[in-house]
Design a protein around this motif. Sequence first.
Motif, PDB file in Angstrom:
ATOM      1  N   ASN B  12     -42.065   3.157  20.511  1.00  0.00           N
ATOM      2  CA  ASN B  12     -41.317   3.163  19.248  1.00  0.00           C
ATOM      3  C   ASN B  12     -41.288   4.540  18.612  1.00  0.00           C
ATOM      4  OD1 ASN B  12     -39.734   1.593  17.488  1.00  0.00           O
ATOM      5  ND2 ASN B  12     -41.400   1.507  16.001  1.00  0.00           N
ATOM      6  N   PRO B  14     -39.303   7.893  18.779  1.00  0.00           N
ATOM      7  CA  PRO B  14     -38.147   8.579  19.384  1.00  0.00           C
ATOM      8  C   PRO B  14     -38.428  10.025  19.749  1.00  0.00           C
ATOM      9  CG  PRO B  14     -37.726   8.015  17.070  1.00  0.00           C
ATOM     10  CD  PRO B  14     -39.021   7.369  17.435  1.00  0.00           C
ATOM     11  N   GLY B  15     -39.214  10.724  18.940  1.00  0.00           N
ATOM     12  CA  GLY B  15     -39.492  12.131  19.220  1.00  0.00           C
ATOM     13  C   GLY B  15     -40.203  12.308  20.552  1.00  0.00           C
ATOM     14  N   LEU B  17     -40.314   9.987  23.049  1.00  0.00           N
ATOM     15  CA  LEU B  17     -39.473   9.478  24.139  1.00  0.00           C
ATOM     16  C   LEU B  17     -38.486  10.535  24.615  1.00  0.00           C
ATOM     17  CD1 LEU B  17     -38.508   5.819  23.092  1.00  0.00           C
ATOM     18  CD2 LEU B  17     -40.015   6.530  24.954  1.00  0.00           C
ATOM     19  N   GLN B  18     -37.837  11.204  23.662  1.00  0.00           N
ATOM     20  CA  GLN B  18     -36.764  12.115  24.056  1.00  0.00           C
ATOM     21  C   GLN B  18     -37.265  13.368  24.761  1.00  0.00           C
ATOM     22  OE1 GLN B  18     -35.368  12.165  20.054  1.00  0.00           O
ATOM     23  NE2 GLN B  18     -35.765  14.341  19.752  1.00  0.00           N
ATOM     24  N   GLU B  40     -43.189  -4.192  14.963  1.00  0.00           N
ATOM     25  CA  GLU B  40     -42.153  -3.275  15.453  1.00  0.00           C
ATOM     26  C   GLU B  40     -41.760  -3.534  16.912  1.00  0.00           C
ATOM     27  OE1 GLU B  40     -40.482  -1.107  13.542  1.00  0.00           O
ATOM     28  OE2 GLU B  40     -41.627  -1.949  11.881  1.00  0.00           O
ATOM     29  N   ASP B  42     -39.704  -5.639  18.227  1.00  0.00           N
ATOM     30  CA  ASP B  42     -38.254  -5.783  18.396  1.00  0.00           C
ATOM     31  C   ASP B  42     -37.555  -4.421  18.361  1.00  0.00           C
ATOM     32  OD1 ASP B  42     -38.912  -5.448  15.706  1.00  0.00           O
ATOM     33  OD2 ASP B  42     -37.214  -6.629  14.974  1.00  0.00           O
ATOM     34  N   ALA B  43     -37.945  -3.605  17.392  1.00  0.00           N
ATOM     35  CA  ALA B  43     -37.313  -2.290  17.248  1.00  0.00           C
ATOM     36  C   ALA B  43     -37.631  -1.389  18.436  1.00  0.00           C
ATOM     37  CB  ALA B  43     -37.780  -1.630  15.951  1.00  0.00           C
ATOM     38  N   ILE B  46     -35.422  -2.217  21.465  1.00  0.00           N
ATOM     39  CA  ILE B  46     -34.053  -1.700  21.296  1.00  0.00           C
ATOM     40  C   ILE B  46     -34.044  -0.185  21.491  1.00  0.00           C
ATOM     41  CG2 ILE B  46     -32.151  -1.431  19.654  1.00  0.00           C
ATOM     42  CD1 ILE B  46     -33.092  -4.098  18.369  1.00  0.00           C
ATOM     43  N   LEU B  47     -35.038   0.490  20.938  1.00  0.00           N
ATOM     44  CA  LEU B  47     -35.093   1.953  21.057  1.00  0.00           C
ATOM     45  C   LEU B  47     -35.246   2.381  22.524  1.00  0.00           C
ATOM     46  CD1 LEU B  47     -35.224   4.641  19.407  1.00  0.00           C
ATOM     47  CD2 LEU B  47     -37.709   4.470  19.610  1.00  0.00           C
ATOM     48  N   GLU B  50     -31.932   1.873  24.326  1.00  0.00           N
ATOM     49  CA  GLU B  50     -30.953   2.906  23.961  1.00  0.00           C
ATOM     50  C   GLU B  50     -31.316   4.240  24.602  1.00  0.00           C
ATOM     51  OE1 GLU B  50     -28.066   2.758  22.451  1.00  0.00           O
ATOM     52  OE2 GLU B  50     -28.224   0.606  22.052  1.00  0.00           O
ATOM     53  N   TYR B  51     -32.605   4.562  24.606  1.00  0.00           N
ATOM     54  CA  TYR B  51     -33.044   5.833  25.203  1.00  0.00           C
ATOM     55  C   TYR B  51     -32.708   5.871  26.697  1.00  0.00           C
ATOM     56  CZ  TYR B  51     -36.143   9.144  27.469  1.00  0.00           C
ATOM     57  OH  TYR B  51     -36.633  10.141  28.275  1.00  0.00           O
ATOM     58  N   THR B  54     -29.084   6.066  27.551  1.00  0.00           N
ATOM     59  CA  THR B  54     -28.429   7.306  27.119  1.00  0.00           C
ATOM     60  C   THR B  54     -28.812   8.489  28.001  1.00  0.00           C
ATOM     61  OG1 THR B  54     -28.470   6.525  24.842  1.00  0.00           O
ATOM     62  CG2 THR B  54     -28.098   8.881  25.167  1.00  0.00           C
ATOM     63  N   PHE B  55     -30.104   8.579  28.319  1.00  0.00           N
ATOM     64  CA  PHE B  55     -30.595   9.739  29.069  1.00  0.00           C
ATOM     65  C   PHE B  55     -30.778   9.399  30.540  1.00  0.00           C
ATOM     66  CE2 PHE B  55     -31.684  10.791  24.769  1.00  0.00           C
ATOM     67  CZ  PHE B  55     -31.467  12.153  24.711  1.00  0.00           C
TER      68      PHE B  55
END
Lengths: 94, 287
Positions: B12, B14-15, B17-18, B40, B42-43, B46-47, B50-51, B54-55
């Motif tokens: 959860n 994002p910094g 993960l990316q 968290e 569920d969130a 989803i994150l 999406e990650y 996308t990548f």
Amino acid sequence: MHATKIIKMAKAGSVESNDILIMMSPGEGSIDMEVESVVFNQYGDDIKKIILDTLNEEGVTDAKVIVKDKGALDFTIKARVKACVRRGSEQDEL
Amino acid sequence: MSYKTLLFMPGNNPGMLQSSDILGADGIIIDLEDAVAITEKDAARILVCEYLNTFDTTQSDIFVRVNPLDTPFFYDDLDAIKTLNITGVVLPKASVESMEALDKYLTENNLDFKVIGLVETALGLEMAMDILSRSKKVIGVLLGAEDLTLDLGAKRTKESEEIAYARSRIIAVSKALQIEAIDTPWTDTDDYEGLKIDTLNAKDLGMTGKALISPRHVDIVNSIFAPSEQEVNHALRVVEGVKAANEKGLGAFSLDGKMVDAPIIKRALNLLKMSGDYKEEYDGLLK
């Protein structure tokens, strides 16, 4: 396209660096959005567009949205909007 | 693929993960379990989706640690990740029941995911052979010493004497099943000397890699587990010697004055797998 109704206040994300906090509540007939971002001058319009596009994908046309962005990339913005929509559209368990 | 380093990344965040794909680890374990608060889950799902949608992660293999079977999140996690382009799943608190449930889910959904079983309970440790044999998708076993010592009532120390038995048992099971043995993470993110000693101890016992919780540990552990150029060259000479001996119908041969037999060949092949120099043509050399 399916329609999704926001029925309660919800939030997703955080104000940590690289994240974005999305807060949502039932609207008054349209999308009403306030965006605060550390990169608003450079990317404010892009952030709004991603949020609106994601709301559209999720079928949300009526919500008040408050956003605090800390430099989130597109994938994070989309993820947090989706999480917020799901939380705001779920019925509470009795 | 041999995983010298498997780096945990909170699902959860994002910094983190990316940036995960550029940190040099052989594999990334995106964590939906302990690193994500219950509110968290569920969130995070989803994150992560999406990650990964996308990548294009190309530098590291991606595993996802799902929540355990005895939580309400196990199947939600699997449903969320089943369409993602990932290498596999890390199964926490691996048990016979959870391994069978995971294998059944992956089979029913035609998923070609690999599985790493996380052994972190006393029962899991004692039944490791049985548990890890329950799925042909298992490619490795990961020792989780923090939860294990909690279960054992043992004090967790930097010297790690309290997990000597667990390490040896995990290694023996991994060798018997011909899967990878991944050591428990070093949890003091600032103690690099301790990390080196701990990693060397694990490697000398037979661990093939180590899980990590800090990106700053990647280079140190990679360098310890990576075979030296001299070792690789020797292994390649052993393999060439085996090929020549097989052509002549010889069972054993000598290299540099020392007899080369099955254990030496096996060690050379394992080393080449670890260094990335292994070729498919070596598959039949140990018949």
